[in-house]
Design a protein around this motif. Sequence first.
Motif, mmCIF file in Angstrom:
data_model
loop_
_atom_site.group_PDB
_atom_site.id
_atom_site.type_symbol
_atom_site.label_atom_id
_atom_site.label_comp_id
_atom_site.label_asym_id
_atom_site.label_seq_id
_atom_site.Cartn_x
_atom_site.Cartn_y
_atom_site.Cartn_z
ATOM 1 N N ASP A 105 0.874 -1.179 0.000
ATOM 2 C CA ASP A 105 0.000 0.000 0.000
ATOM 3 C C ASP A 105 0.902 1.217 0.000
ATOM 4 O O ASP A 105 1.741 1.379 0.881
ATOM 5 N N VAL A 106 0.785 2.046 -1.036
ATOM 6 C CA VAL A 106 1.698 3.175 -1.136
ATOM 7 C C VAL A 106 1.038 4.513 -0.758
ATOM 8 O O VAL A 106 1.467 5.562 -1.201
ATOM 9 N N SER A 107 -0.002 4.401 0.083
ATOM 10 C CA SER A 107 -0.570 5.661 0.569
ATOM 11 C C SER A 107 0.475 6.326 1.453
ATOM 12 O O SER A 107 1.363 5.668 1.999
ATOM 13 N N GLY A 108 0.367 7.602 1.566
ATOM 14 C CA GLY A 108 1.409 8.386 2.200
ATOM 15 C C GLY A 108 1.899 7.860 3.547
ATOM 16 O O GLY A 108 3.084 7.908 3.844
ATOM 17 N N SER A 109 0.997 7.264 4.332
ATOM 18 C CA SER A 109 1.383 6.841 5.663
ATOM 19 C C SER A 109 2.264 5.603 5.650
ATOM 20 O O SER A 109 2.866 5.248 6.653
ATOM 21 N N MET A 110 2.332 4.892 4.522
ATOM 22 C CA MET A 110 2.968 3.571 4.515
ATOM 23 C C MET A 110 4.386 3.567 3.960
ATOM 24 O O MET A 110 5.056 2.554 3.969
ATOM 25 N N THR A 111 4.861 4.696 3.428
ATOM 26 C CA THR A 111 6.114 4.664 2.676
ATOM 27 C C THR A 111 7.287 4.149 3.508
ATOM 28 O O THR A 111 8.163 3.451 2.991
ATOM 29 N N ASP A 112 7.280 4.462 4.769
ATOM 30 C CA ASP A 112 8.372 4.001 5.642
ATOM 31 C C ASP A 112 8.442 2.488 5.669
ATOM 32 O O ASP A 112 9.498 1.877 5.462
ATOM 33 N N VAL A 113 7.265 1.889 5.958
ATOM 34 C CA VAL A 113 7.205 0.428 6.034
ATOM 35 C C VAL A 113 7.540 -0.185 4.683
ATOM 36 O O VAL A 113 8.306 -1.156 4.598
ATOM 37 N N ASP A 114 6.993 0.396 3.608
ATOM 38 C CA ASP A 114 7.262 -0.117 2.271
ATOM 39 C C ASP A 114 8.763 -0.124 1.980
ATOM 40 O O ASP A 114 9.307 -1.097 1.454
ATOM 41 N N ALA A 115 9.417 0.998 2.336
ATOM 42 C CA ALA A 115 10.858 1.084 2.097
ATOM 43 C C ALA A 115 11.588 -0.071 2.792
ATOM 44 O O ALA A 115 12.468 -0.713 2.215
ATOM 45 N N GLY A 185 -10.889 7.668 -4.539
ATOM 46 C CA GLY A 185 -10.537 7.458 -3.152
ATOM 47 C C GLY A 185 -9.059 7.141 -3.002
ATOM 48 O O GLY A 185 -8.242 7.472 -3.854
ATOM 49 N N ALA A 186 -8.769 6.525 -1.865
ATOM 50 C CA ALA A 186 -7.370 6.161 -1.577
ATOM 51 C C ALA A 186 -7.335 4.897 -0.741
ATOM 52 O O ALA A 186 -8.308 4.562 -0.074
ATOM 53 N N SER A 187 -6.192 4.199 -0.795
ATOM 54 C CA SER A 187 -5.998 2.978 0.000
ATOM 55 C C SER A 187 -7.149 2.004 -0.133
ATOM 56 O O SER A 187 -7.757 1.590 0.844
ATOM 57 N N LEU A 188 -7.458 1.629 -1.366
ATOM 58 C CA LEU A 188 -8.521 0.653 -1.570
ATOM 59 C C LEU A 188 -7.915 -0.750 -1.412
ATOM 60 O O LEU A 188 -7.433 -1.355 -2.366
ATOM 61 N N ILE A 189 -7.866 -1.189 -0.152
ATOM 62 C CA ILE A 189 -7.126 -2.398 0.204
ATOM 63 C C ILE A 189 -7.675 -3.616 -0.526
ATOM 64 O O ILE A 189 -6.933 -4.425 -1.097
ATOM 65 N N GLY A 190 -9.031 -3.726 -0.524
ATOM 66 C CA GLY A 190 -9.651 -4.905 -1.146
ATOM 67 C C GLY A 190 -9.266 -5.023 -2.606
ATOM 68 O O GLY A 190 -8.851 -6.086 -3.076
ATOM 69 N N ASP A 191 -9.315 -3.911 -3.332
ATOM 70 C CA ASP A 191 -8.965 -3.940 -4.760
ATOM 71 C C ASP A 191 -7.500 -4.300 -4.949
ATOM 72 O O ASP A 191 -7.126 -5.103 -5.809
ATOM 73 N N GLY A 192 -6.656 -3.674 -4.086
ATOM 74 C CA GLY A 192 -5.213 -3.950 -4.196
ATOM 75 C C GLY A 192 -4.919 -5.401 -3.993
ATOM 76 O O GLY A 192 -4.179 -6.033 -4.764
ATOM 77 N N LEU A 193 -5.499 -5.949 -2.933
ATOM 78 C CA LEU A 193 -5.222 -7.348 -2.609
ATOM 79 C C LEU A 193 -5.730 -8.261 -3.720
ATOM 80 O O LEU A 193 -5.039 -9.210 -4.124
ATOM 81 N N SER A 194 -6.919 -7.935 -4.271
ATOM 82 C CA SER A 194 -7.465 -8.760 -5.354
ATOM 83 C C SER A 194 -6.512 -8.724 -6.548
ATOM 84 O O SER A 194 -6.242 -9.743 -7.197
#
Lengths: 333, 295
Positions: A105-115, A185-194
Amino acid sequence: MELIFWWMPLAAAAVAGGGVWLYLAWRRRSRARLQRDGVPVAHSERLTELPEYQRVLRRYRALLAGVLTIVVVASGVGVLLASRVSSVEVVQPQSYKRDIMLCLDVSGSMTDVDAKIVDTFASLAKNLHGERVGLTVFDSSAVQVFPLTDDYDYVKTELTTYRDSFRSQGESGLRYWTGTDLGEGASLIGDGLSSCVLGFDGDSSSKRPKSIVLATDNYVNGSPIFTLKQAGDLATKHDVRVYAIDPVDYSADGTPDTVATQLKDVVDKTGGGFYGLSSTDTVPAIVQKIDDQEAGLFTGARRLVVSDHPGPLVVAGLLLLMASFGLLWRVRL
Amino acid sequence: MAGLLYRVKTKMSIFAHRKTLDLLEGGYASVHRGRSHDFDDLRAYVPGDEVKDIDWKATARHGEPLVKRYIASRRHNLALLVDTGRNMAATAESGESKKDIAIMAAGALASIATQHGDVVSLIVGDEGGSRSYPSGQKDEHLERLLRVVDERIRLDAPRSDVLGLLDTVARQLTIRSLLLVVTDDVRLGDEHMRLLRRLRARHEVIWLTIGDADLMRQEGSRGPVYDVQEVAALPAYVRSNRALRGLFEEAAVQTVVDSERELRLLGITSHRIGSQADVVPGLFALLEKQRRAER
């Protein structure tokens, strides 16, 4: 150490026995053969009485004994070779032929974890054998950065590029969010995971273990096509386990909030796991845990591995053979 | 049938010139000692005859040299003592069979002797015992004697026993004779010497050694070399040893020299031959030596 052809020494012993019997028979006739083919001479005591003759004869006998010993040992080695000395082991090979999709998930809050996640996988890439790694990033829409591949050099390059991009918030190099903001919208987790689940190739008959490392905080903003639950069901249907890494926003009482619990339920249902990212758990440690959990699931069937060990015997046999040729030439047999 | 004697005579003329044969005959005529003054007749001079036997007056009358023949020297007894053990079936120095050389030598001397009017007898012996054959003069008789030798010498014959042969002769042969001993490189011991001394007291003894094969010679592709006495092979490895070869040659020469010296001490002339081609010159040398030794 075992012999595959256990009957070979017995057969060799039988052959050797036959050989000895033939030799004895031949020896019995050799007197007649000597008289037929040989050169008769008289007064050999002229020669045999010489002390030098006795000395040479002793040496000759020693050489003969040496030849006999070497030939016997070489035959023994040959018989061992023919009976195939081997070791039998029971091995339980781990299955390394997994497919891992990184679903970030590359929403702004996640970049740290993603990195941290891409960094961990980038450093893991050099140790991979047979595994395939893919990367999909999503926010309001999903982008497949690269599909499942075992080109680890490429994987590493891509992951490194993305890590740098995450770290610099897209300031330098690649803009990581490119193509992920096409939806509503943003952070559409269900769509991303699918999207990630459908990113696996092959049909359900594929035997390769499939897993997804999903990094998200599960704060949905908008209306996804797939709810998280539906996406989880899709994963279950495709036999994909989802491992979620969540920078859980622990509330003051130390319990995860409801969105985190919801995510945990979904991923647990797929057979995967939920890992909350706290100060004590670093990303590499979590990845290691995921790896261990997967490895425990998929070990190959126990197999009996029989391996021949002809190497030392071949060398010894060759050396003995050469030695015996040398000696035979020396004693002029 | 073309017999052994015929073969011997043929070989004699192949291996020797006419002149050598004449010399040989003369040499044979002169080896006998003990002339009486009982004058018998004259005969043509043959090279090798004693010059003092020439009847100069008769020669002057006749125009050709003539020598006197005395009754005592007219009819001699030649006894062939042939070792017929299996040693004699072995290989000689030249690679021929020692048997062939022995028959050739015995036959050559015997035929010369009969031409001189002498009688020839034969005594053969091996470990199985000795046997004597009576004197005779005719070619048929010689043929029979040579056949006896030919048949007795075989690889499966009993072993050689020169001592037994000499012993038999010493006990049985009473007529004063010229003994031709035909044997091989036997090593002479004290017992041999004792018997030979006894024989020497009564007879003329000449000793013909047929040289044994060189044990260390490489025979090329021929089969293994084995000793007839024990039927045991001599390993090729041992025979190819160079140091041993030198020592063997030394020892073999030493044995030959030793036995010749010991025989000479007893007043016995000996000669060693190695091949059939050696027989006529060898016999000549032997008789020549014998003639000189008498003086």
